[in-house]
Design a protein around this motif. Structure first.
Motif, PDB file in Angstrom:
ATOM      1  N   TYR A 168       0.841  -1.183   0.000  1.00  0.00           N
ATOM      2  CA  TYR A 168       0.000   0.000   0.000  1.00  0.00           C
ATOM      3  C   TYR A 168       0.890   1.251   0.000  1.00  0.00           C
ATOM      4  CZ  TYR A 168      -3.746  -3.187   1.271  1.00  0.00           C
ATOM      5  OH  TYR A 168      -4.656  -4.209   1.290  1.00  0.00           O
ATOM      6  N   CYS A 169       0.384   2.316  -0.647  1.00  0.00           N
ATOM      7  CA  CYS A 169       1.125   3.564  -0.701  1.00  0.00           C
ATOM      8  C   CYS A 169       1.107   4.236   0.667  1.00  0.00           C
ATOM      9  CB  CYS A 169       0.510   4.513  -1.738  1.00  0.00           C
ATOM     10  SG  CYS A 169       0.646   3.913  -3.451  1.00  0.00           S
ATOM     11  N   THR A 170       2.262   4.790   1.068  1.00  0.00           N
ATOM     12  CA  THR A 170       2.377   5.506   2.335  1.00  0.00           C
ATOM     13  C   THR A 170       3.266   6.732   2.117  1.00  0.00           C
ATOM     14  OG1 THR A 170       2.896   5.293   4.679  1.00  0.00           O
ATOM     15  CG2 THR A 170       4.363   4.173   3.140  1.00  0.00           C
ATOM     16  N   CYS A 171       3.238   7.695   3.042  1.00  0.00           N
ATOM     17  CA  CYS A 171       3.999   8.941   2.851  1.00  0.00           C
ATOM     18  C   CYS A 171       5.501   8.707   2.958  1.00  0.00           C
ATOM     19  CB  CYS A 171       3.576   9.976   3.906  1.00  0.00           C
ATOM     20  SG  CYS A 171       1.886  10.570   3.704  1.00  0.00           S
ATOM     21  N   LYS A 172       6.231   9.460   2.147  1.00  0.00           N
ATOM     22  CA  LYS A 172       7.685   9.435   2.264  1.00  0.00           C
ATOM     23  C   LYS A 172       8.092  10.166   3.541  1.00  0.00           C
ATOM     24  CE  LYS A 172       8.459   9.497  -2.769  1.00  0.00           C
ATOM     25  NZ  LYS A 172       9.043  10.254  -3.908  1.00  0.00           N
ATOM     26  N   ALA A 173       9.344   9.997   3.943  1.00  0.00           N
ATOM     27  CA  ALA A 173       9.857  10.670   5.139  1.00  0.00           C
ATOM     28  C   ALA A 173       9.716  12.184   4.971  1.00  0.00           C
ATOM     29  CB  ALA A 173      11.315  10.294   5.381  1.00  0.00           C
ATOM     30  N   GLY A 174       9.218  12.856   6.039  1.00  0.00           N
ATOM     31  CA  GLY A 174       9.040  14.302   6.001  1.00  0.00           C
ATOM     32  C   GLY A 174       7.667  14.711   5.525  1.00  0.00           C
ATOM     33  N   PHE A 175       6.823  13.739   5.267  1.00  0.00           N
ATOM     34  CA  PHE A 175       5.464  14.031   4.821  1.00  0.00           C
ATOM     35  C   PHE A 175       4.486  13.288   5.726  1.00  0.00           C
ATOM     36  CE2 PHE A 175       8.139  14.844   1.202  1.00  0.00           C
ATOM     37  CZ  PHE A 175       7.585  15.984   0.607  1.00  0.00           C
ATOM     38  N   GLU A 176       3.260  13.799   5.796  1.00  0.00           N
ATOM     39  CA  GLU A 176       2.219  13.174   6.608  1.00  0.00           C
ATOM     40  C   GLU A 176       0.912  13.218   5.827  1.00  0.00           C
ATOM     41  OE1 GLU A 176       0.761  15.285   9.954  1.00  0.00           O
ATOM     42  OE2 GLU A 176       1.343  17.249   9.172  1.00  0.00           O
ATOM     43  N   PRO A 177      -0.013  12.273   6.129  1.00  0.00           N
ATOM     44  CA  PRO A 177      -1.311  12.304   5.428  1.00  0.00           C
ATOM     45  C   PRO A 177      -2.210  13.387   6.009  1.00  0.00           C
ATOM     46  CG  PRO A 177      -1.202  10.429   6.932  1.00  0.00           C
ATOM     47  CD  PRO A 177       0.147  11.078   6.959  1.00  0.00           C
ATOM     48  N   ASP A 178      -2.882  14.124   5.110  1.00  0.00           N
ATOM     49  CA  ASP A 178      -3.856  15.097   5.591  1.00  0.00           C
ATOM     50  C   ASP A 178      -5.217  14.414   5.703  1.00  0.00           C
ATOM     51  OD1 ASP A 178      -4.841  14.848   3.036  1.00  0.00           O
ATOM     52  OD2 ASP A 178      -4.199  16.855   2.361  1.00  0.00           O
ATOM     53  N   ASP A 179      -6.269  15.211   5.913  1.00  0.00           N
ATOM     54  CA  ASP A 179      -7.584  14.626   6.131  1.00  0.00           C
ATOM     55  C   ASP A 179      -8.097  13.865   4.918  1.00  0.00           C
ATOM     56  OD1 ASP A 179      -7.565  15.652   8.636  1.00  0.00           O
ATOM     57  OD2 ASP A 179      -8.747  17.441   8.138  1.00  0.00           O
ATOM     58  N   THR A 180      -7.549  14.186   3.732  1.00  0.00           N
ATOM     59  CA  THR A 180      -7.986  13.494   2.513  1.00  0.00           C
ATOM     60  C   THR A 180      -7.026  12.385   2.133  1.00  0.00           C
ATOM     61  OG1 THR A 180      -6.821  15.059   1.073  1.00  0.00           O
ATOM     62  CG2 THR A 180      -9.107  15.589   1.700  1.00  0.00           C
ATOM     63  N   LEU A 181      -6.034  12.104   3.021  1.00  0.00           N
ATOM     64  CA  LEU A 181      -5.032  11.058   2.835  1.00  0.00           C
ATOM     65  C   LEU A 181      -4.002  11.399   1.766  1.00  0.00           C
ATOM     66  CD1 LEU A 181      -7.211   7.842   3.240  1.00  0.00           C
ATOM     67  CD2 LEU A 181      -5.707   8.914   4.928  1.00  0.00           C
ATOM     68  N   CYS A 234      -0.442  13.124   0.896  1.00  0.00           N
ATOM     69  CA  CYS A 234       0.766  13.329   1.680  1.00  0.00           C
ATOM     70  C   CYS A 234       1.248  14.777   1.505  1.00  0.00           C
ATOM     71  CB  CYS A 234       1.861  12.357   1.261  1.00  0.00           C
ATOM     72  SG  CYS A 234       1.505  10.667   1.750  1.00  0.00           S
ATOM     73  N   VAL A 235       1.305  15.495   2.620  1.00  0.00           N
ATOM     74  CA  VAL A 235       1.761  16.886   2.610  1.00  0.00           C
ATOM     75  C   VAL A 235       2.961  17.005   3.541  1.00  0.00           C
ATOM     76  CG1 VAL A 235      -0.545  17.762   2.104  1.00  0.00           C
ATOM     77  CG2 VAL A 235       0.153  17.442   4.481  1.00  0.00           C
ATOM     78  N   VAL A 236       3.647  18.121   3.458  1.00  0.00           N
ATOM     79  CA  VAL A 236       4.857  18.324   4.270  1.00  0.00           C
ATOM     80  C   VAL A 236       4.475  18.298   5.753  1.00  0.00           C
ATOM     81  CG1 VAL A 236       6.707  19.923   4.847  1.00  0.00           C
ATOM     82  CG2 VAL A 236       6.028  19.611   2.456  1.00  0.00           C
ATOM     83  N   GLY A 237       5.253  17.558   6.556  1.00  0.00           N
ATOM     84  CA  GLY A 237       4.994  17.455   7.981  1.00  0.00           C
ATOM     85  C   GLY A 237       5.287  16.051   8.485  1.00  0.00           C
ATOM     86  N   ALA A 238       5.263  15.856   9.805  1.00  0.00           N
ATOM     87  CA  ALA A 238       5.563  14.550  10.399  1.00  0.00           C
ATOM     88  C   ALA A 238       4.271  13.839  10.779  1.00  0.00           C
ATOM     89  CB  ALA A 238       6.443  14.730  11.634  1.00  0.00           C
TER      90      ALA A 238
END
Length: 633
Positions: free
Chosen positions: A60-73, A75-79
């Motif tokens: 399954y796709c997941t965020c790269k390091a330094g990114f986090e999922p937002d409410d819509t899943l 991946c945006v900048v953040g932990a």
């Protein structure tokens, strides 16, 4: 001017190379950014700020390091943080000791793993301190609380508890040793008993008990002083230093120290003294353990103490001089051995009396049991003997029952008197009717019954014969419990009311009498019976008289007598088809049906030989009328 293809290709390659050398980039359109939880395979198919959770196989796709999922899943900048969104088991990988609450496509939250805790919005989960009363499972989760253990050895959640001999408050991080162990506390491999105690087992599990010179007080703490009869004990321990004693309790309920059978001692005493005389019924082993004028009933294994010859049990079951007598005390099936043909009325630890066996009698106080002058019908006999008077035993070998000889019958007291056995006369244990042909006793037990005629026979009470029923039953006559049908008929019900039907190999004629021969098309039937034993036939009348006709999926054979299956009708491969030109085969739908054999072809509902120029089909409307249709091919 003509330009060759190779020349065009060379010019094209040179042009692209010059374009790239000047710093230009050839771009292409790609898929939109992936979301957390989108499926991927072999490390690919994840776009934007995502990556596949595995490089081999599906993931399954997941965020790269330094990114986090937002409410819509996306991946945006953040932990990634505790309480943040996730799904399909991914989206929390960058927070140590966390997991996603959802393993499906439903959106879940990142939560701390078992044994860890963290606030929503934080980026870490830290280990929680183990405490008494805290959760644990599978025997783990209490390792950092000395002298504690998990109450659960399975996947069900338990709590951390202090070991036996230790105590601690819920929420505390320590288990403190009790100042004194108690009698009956569990110990392991010889250790775990504090104070004036020792473990009953050097290997494995045991119980704490007092050392020699100490005894359990009312709180089960070991204090100075010897163990005493009547003193407290538990779990089968606490009486070890009183010879020939035992604890009355083998469980966690408190008991008292008591003397073993054959020994006695006063409460508060430190000894159990052997009884001067054993008692009738006391347990003995391998021929020993019986004192006084006694012997053991068994030389090997367990037995009971009983009096030697010339002695008998008094009212206290002590053996005193004098012969055993009828009516004298006995127990556990012993105490009457020296009275021939007698037995003890009790085979348990409750006291009984010596009594004469069945067929024998004796006066209370007497030393003999005399055979009764007359045996009774139903009395037990052995190997052909034991029946007195006008009687004989039903068995020459082994156990049997007494019954009257020919010319005698049982009176109302079951004594055999002159006269033939009669229908309605008394009998018992299945005997007393042997000389009435075609009869039987209504009782096969020790309860008295009467002689009765067998099914299919009748006789008046007081008569000496059972005569076969004269009437021939007819198809459709009423019967009950499989009886009441005579001749070539049988009842269609084994339990409750039914109707007489013809036996196999018989059919009903026009008068509904069952005559030899299987039923055919046109045979009489009644109450939907009379055709059921011939495959393919059915009765066209239910409550009234009817005639046998072909069942659905069957047709009349060439003679118009029997029913054969139609081509294409369902069949059972283990039975086959009744038409020899057909066989039971699986069709294209996967069902077994009758199909024409090789060399035959279906014509209507029958199979005809393919090389035949003429086929005759016989159709029976009535048993006497036959129409013949001839189809020429």
């Amino acid at each position: 001017m003509m330009v060759s293809r190779s020349r065009i290709a060379s010019i094209l390659v040179l042009t692209i190379a010059t374009y790239l050398a000047s710093g230009h980039v050839i771009s292409r359109e790609h898929d939109p950014d992936s979301k957390v939880g989108d499926p991927c395979t072999d490390g690919s198919d994840c776009y934007g700020n995502t990556e596949c959770s595995t490089n081999v196989g599906p993931g399954y796709c997941t965020c790269k390091a330094g990114f986090e999922p937002d409410d819509t899943l996306n991946c945006v900048v953040g932990a990634e943080v505790v309480g943040g969104p996730c799904r399909s088991g991914v989206g929390c990988e960058q927070i140590h000791h966390t997991e996603c609450s959802s393993t499906s496509t439903e959106v879940g939250k990142c939560k701390c793993s078992s044994g860890f805790q963290g606030e929503d919005g934080s980026t870490t989960c830290y280990q929680a301190a183990e405490v008494v009363g805290g959760p644990c499972s599978n025997g783990f989760g209490c390792e950092h609380i000395p002298n504690s253990d998990c109450s659960s050895r399975s996947s069900e959640v338990g709590i951390c508890i202090c070991l036996a001999g230790f105590h601690g408050e819920d929420g505390g991080t320590t288990c403190t040793q009790d100042p004194e162990s108690k009698v009956g506390d569990v110990c392991i491999d010889g250790s775990g008993c504090n104070g004036n105690m020792e473990c009953t087992s050097k290997t494995g599990s045991g119980f704490c008990t007092c050392i020699d010179g100490y005894h359990a007080d009312e709180t089960l703490i070991c204090v100075a002083g010897a163990e005493v009869v009547g003193g407290p004990c538990i779990n089968g321990v606490g009486c070890e230093h009183i010879p020939n004693s035992d604890c009355s309790s083998s469980s966690s309920e408190e008991g008292i120290c008591k003397c073993l059978a054959g020994f006695h001692g006063e409460d508060g005493g430190t000894t159990c003294t052997q009884d001067p005389e054993s008692k009738v019924g006391d347990v003995c082993i391998d021929g020993s353990g019986c004192n006084g004028n006694m012997e053991c009933t068994s030389k090997t294994g367990s037995g009971f103490c009983t009096c030697i010859d010339g002695y008998h049990a008094d009212e206290t079951l002590i053996c005193v001089a004098g012969a055993e007598v009828v009516g004298g005390p006995c127990i556990n099936g012993v105490g009457c051995e020296h009275i021939p043909n007698s037995d003890c009325s009790s085979s348990s630890s409750e006291e009984g009396i010596c009594k004469c066996l069945a067929g024998f009698h004796g006066e209370d106080g007497g030393t003999t049991c005399t055979q009764d002058p007359e045996s009774k019908v139903g009395d037990v006999c052995i190997d052909g003997s034991g029946c007195n008077g006008n009687m004989e035993c039903t068995s020459k070998t082994g156990s049997g029952f007494c019954t009257c000889i020919d010319g005698y019958h049982a009176d109302e007291t079951l004594i055999c008197v002159a006269g033939a056995e009669v229908v309605g006369g008394p009998c018992i244990n299945g005997f007393g009717c042997e000389h009435i042909p075609n009869s039987d006793c209504s009782s096969s037990s020790s309860e008295e019954g009467i002689c009765k005629c067998l099914a299919g026979f009748h006789g008046e009470d007081g008569s000496t014969t059972c005569t076969q029923d004269p009437e021939e039953s007819k198809l459709g006559d009423i019967c009950t419990d499989a009886s009441g049908c005579y001749g070539n008929t049988e009842c269609n019900s084994k339990d409750g009311p039914g109707f007489c039907t013809c036996k196999t190999g018989y059919h009903a004629d026009g008068a509904l009498n069952c005559v030899a021969g299987d039923a055919i098309i046109g045979s009489a039937c009644n109450h939907n019976l009379g055709c059921e034993k011939v495959p393919g036939l059915k009765c066209n009348g239910t409550d009234d008289q009817g005639k046998c006709t072909c069942n659905d999926g069957f047709h009349a054979d060439g003679e118009g007598r029997n029913c054969v299956q139609d081509v294409g009708s369902p069949c059972n491969p283990s039975v086959g088809c009744f038409d020899p030109a057909a066989e039971c085969k699986m069709n294209q739908m996967g069902d077994y049906t009758c199909q024409c054999r090789e060399g035959f072809e279906a014509v209507g509902n029958i199979c005809k030989r393919m090389d035949s120029g003429l086929h005759i089909r016989v159709h029976v409307e009535e048993a006497k009328d036959i129409d013949i249709e001839i189809d020429k091919f």
